[in-house]
Design an enzyme around this catalytic site. Structure first.
Site, mmCIF file in Angstrom:
data_model
loop_
_atom_site.group_PDB
_atom_site.id
_atom_site.type_symbol
_atom_site.label_atom_id
_atom_site.label_comp_id
_atom_site.label_asym_id
_atom_site.label_seq_id
_atom_site.Cartn_x
_atom_site.Cartn_y
_atom_site.Cartn_z
ATOM 1 C CE LYS A 243 41.703 24.354 -47.452
ATOM 2 N NZ LYS A 243 42.851 24.565 -46.545
ATOM 3 C CG ASP A 306 45.242 28.449 -44.845
ATOM 4 O OD1 ASP A 306 44.643 28.280 -45.929
ATOM 5 O OD2 ASP A 306 45.039 29.440 -44.118
ATOM 6 C CD GLU A 310 46.411 32.587 -45.513
ATOM 7 O OE1 GLU A 310 45.264 32.239 -45.194
ATOM 8 O OE2 GLU A 310 47.217 33.104 -44.704
#
Length: 588
Positions: A243, A306, A310
């Protein structure tokens, strides 16, 4: 037929789309999931769709939906490990399972990697250097004779970087990508997502039967799904997803060599297990990277959270909101230096430090009564505009649109169809970021900047909106908190604090860099056009929204996860030598 793995969901939620989509492997009929009989339910780890009622204003601010504590996440992932100790943690009343890391566990790595003689690390981008070096060092400490070998395409400029890190052709730890894949029992595919999409068939054809494909991102699964394909059935497929960017993975590992448990948290998933080894291999990989704790996910949930994260608070959204607020403050008469301090330095310094160690409520509670009113005004005005863009972004990721965008962008890096090449441009050339250079030069060592209430309200609203989207979409709290909170404040924001937005964004993967550039302007625009206009027009504070923020169960879950954070804070000097080569320069 693939062996049944020891990693399985205890509850599944039917997806309205799962029955209508057929997946194919390259060698046999598809069988997504961990168990042959549960592929359909595992494809559908999606929560119920978020609903909202919108009035006639046509904007996010017109939404009457109030953020309320969500029901328990719909999926609970359990797993069995024969090597490591599994622990149960309760997050907002929901039980999840983790494996705690630590250097004292390195001695277990030979057992976890039983049957593996060579680990091939393919690529030398953001994650490759960090993971290869961490694995090599951890295995050496465990006195294992497993070889960690770097595989690169012929002629790659990264050969020099790999040699400088201690890998070489002479000792068999550096070589051609295809030879490395063919000779490895565990292949860690860490090339860019676009390159994976372009080369997956050749990669699969070079892998040994019963070998293990390791991913640090679920992007390739999303790409295969978009074409109705799946992985070959004669290999295991696992994921360990730190992470944080690669430089953070390496930096904290090195910092913590004398401190047990330093590193970056990771999620892990087992998509396919042909011989029953996959779970412990994945956990061993995560422990070897130095992960303080490892939590379970699926490849599908990972790539959705994810790629979305972002573009949200981790990179794109935070870039967009500081640009918007910097203009706002300077247009209202604030000096440029103070405006930079009250935007970037405020978020990357005192706010990040406070959230990391004490949680979001501590930011609010530390304000004066007047400061709390400013926070509330900003929070109330910003929450739904942020959610509007986040909602759209999540659905673009889940539908495959954003994955397709990344693949096409990679093709535009080169001349094509008579059109010029368009590589990624710079993102730190405006006046704001030049002011930042001046501010950092004059910044006292250890200075965390001011706590500006309005900025705090906008940033926390963004964080809570992202948490709510992921919660309503069925993600587990461990994933939600890591993708929305821990990775932001402990891994990424310190890089922007050290040297500005490009130093943070451009140390990340190509997929992350592209997404940040695409979505940052959207957050900038909607805050400027809706949230800040609402403030100027004196729209009343949504008291229900504030009440729900103060009582949200996520705060208790963050407190639990906070006890599992790295044992040291990452140190990112401006002249850091552990970042991408093109960003290694002394300066501010």
């Amino acid at each position: 037929m693939a062996a049944a793995t020891s990693f399985s969901p205890s509850i599944s939620v039917p997806s309205p789309n799962s029955s209508s989509k057929t997946h194919k492997t390259l060698t046999a009929p598809s069988n997504l999931g961990f168990l042959a009989s549960t592929s359909r339910s595992l494809r559908s780890l999606k929560a119920s769709t978020m609903t909202s009622t919108v009035n006639g204003s046509g904007s996010a601010l017109g939404s009457r939906m109030v953020s309320v504590p969500a029901v328990k996440p719909q999926v609970s992932l359990d797993f069995e490990t024969y090597i490591f100790k599994k622990e149960k943690v309760s997050l907002a009343g929901h039980d999840e399972y983790i494996v705690r890391g630590g250097r004292d566990l390195f001695k277990l790595l030979p057992d976890a990697f039983k049957g593996i003689k060579q680990i091939g690390v393919i690529g030398w981008g953001s994650q490759g250097p960090a993971q290869a070096q961490n694995l090599r060092d951890s295995l050496a400490e465990a006195k294992s004779d497993i070889v960690v070998k770097i595989g690169l395409r012929k002629g790659s400029r990264s050969f020099g970087e790999a040699r400088a890190a201690g890998f070489s052709e002479e000792n068999g730890t550096l070589g051609d990508i295809w030879e490395t894949i063919s000779g490895s029992d565990l292949v860690l595919l860490l090339i860019s997502d676009a390159a994976q999409a372009e080369n997956y068939e050749k990669i699969f054809s070079h892998m040994k039967p019963n070998s293990i494909l390791g991913l640090s991102h679920g992007f390739l699964l999303g790409h295969l799904q978009s074409m109705g394909l799946d992985f070959p059935k004669n290999i295991s497929v696992i994921a360990v997803c730190p992470k944080g960017m690669g430089p953070s993975v390496r930096r904290l590992y090195v910092q913590g060599k004398e401190i047990n448990g330093a590193g970056i948290n990771s999620s892990f998933g087992v998509h396919q297990d042909v011989d029953g080894r996959a779970t412990d291999v994945a956990l061993g990989w995560s422990v070897a990277l130095g992960s303080p704790f490892t939590f379970a996910t699926t490849l599908e949930q990972e790539y959705k959270s994810d790629i979305f994260g972002e573009r949200g608070i981790l990179l794109g959204a935070v870039h967009g909101i500081v640009e918007s607020l910097f203009r706002r403050y300077t247009e209202n008469g604030m000096s440029e230096d103070l405006a930079y301090k009250n935007t970037v330095e405020c978020i990357t310094g005192i706010i990040s430090k406070t959230i990391s160690t004490q949680g979001m409520l501590a930011v609010y509670n530390s304000l004066s009564e007047e400061g709390k009113k400013e926070f509330e005004t900003a929070y109330s005005a910003s929450y739904y505009p942020c959610m509007d863009i986040l909602y759209e972004c999540y659905e673009d990721v889940a539908s495959g649109s954003e994955i397709c965008s990344v693949v096409l962008a990679g093709q535009r890096f080169y001349e094509k169809d008579g059109l010029p090449a368009f590589p990624m441009g710079k993102i730190d050339q405006t006046r704001m970021w030049k002011v930042g250079e001046r501010v950092r030069k004059a910044r006292p060592a250890g200075d965390l900047g001011p706590l500006y209430p309005f900025t705090a309200g906008v940033y926390v609203a963004l964080m809570m909106a992202q948490i709510e989207i992921l919660r309503k979409k069925g993600h587990l709290y461990s994933e939600i908190i890591n993708e929305s909170v821990i990775e932001a404040v402990d891994s990424l924001n310190p890089f922007m604090h050290a040297r500005g937005v490009s130093f943070m964004v451009d140390n990340c993967s190509t997929t992350a860099r592209l997404g940040s550039r695409k979505w940052a302007p959207r957050f900038d625009y909607i805050l400027t056009q809706q949230a800040l206009v609402a403030v100027d027009n004196g729209i009343p504070i949504n008291q229900d929204l504030l009440s729900n923020f103060l009582s949200d169960p996520v705060h208790g879950a963050i407190e639990v996860c906070g006890k599992l954070r790295p044992t040291v804070d990452i140190s990112v000097p401006p002249d850091a030598d552990f970042v991408r080569p093109e960003l290694r320069q002394s300066g501010n």
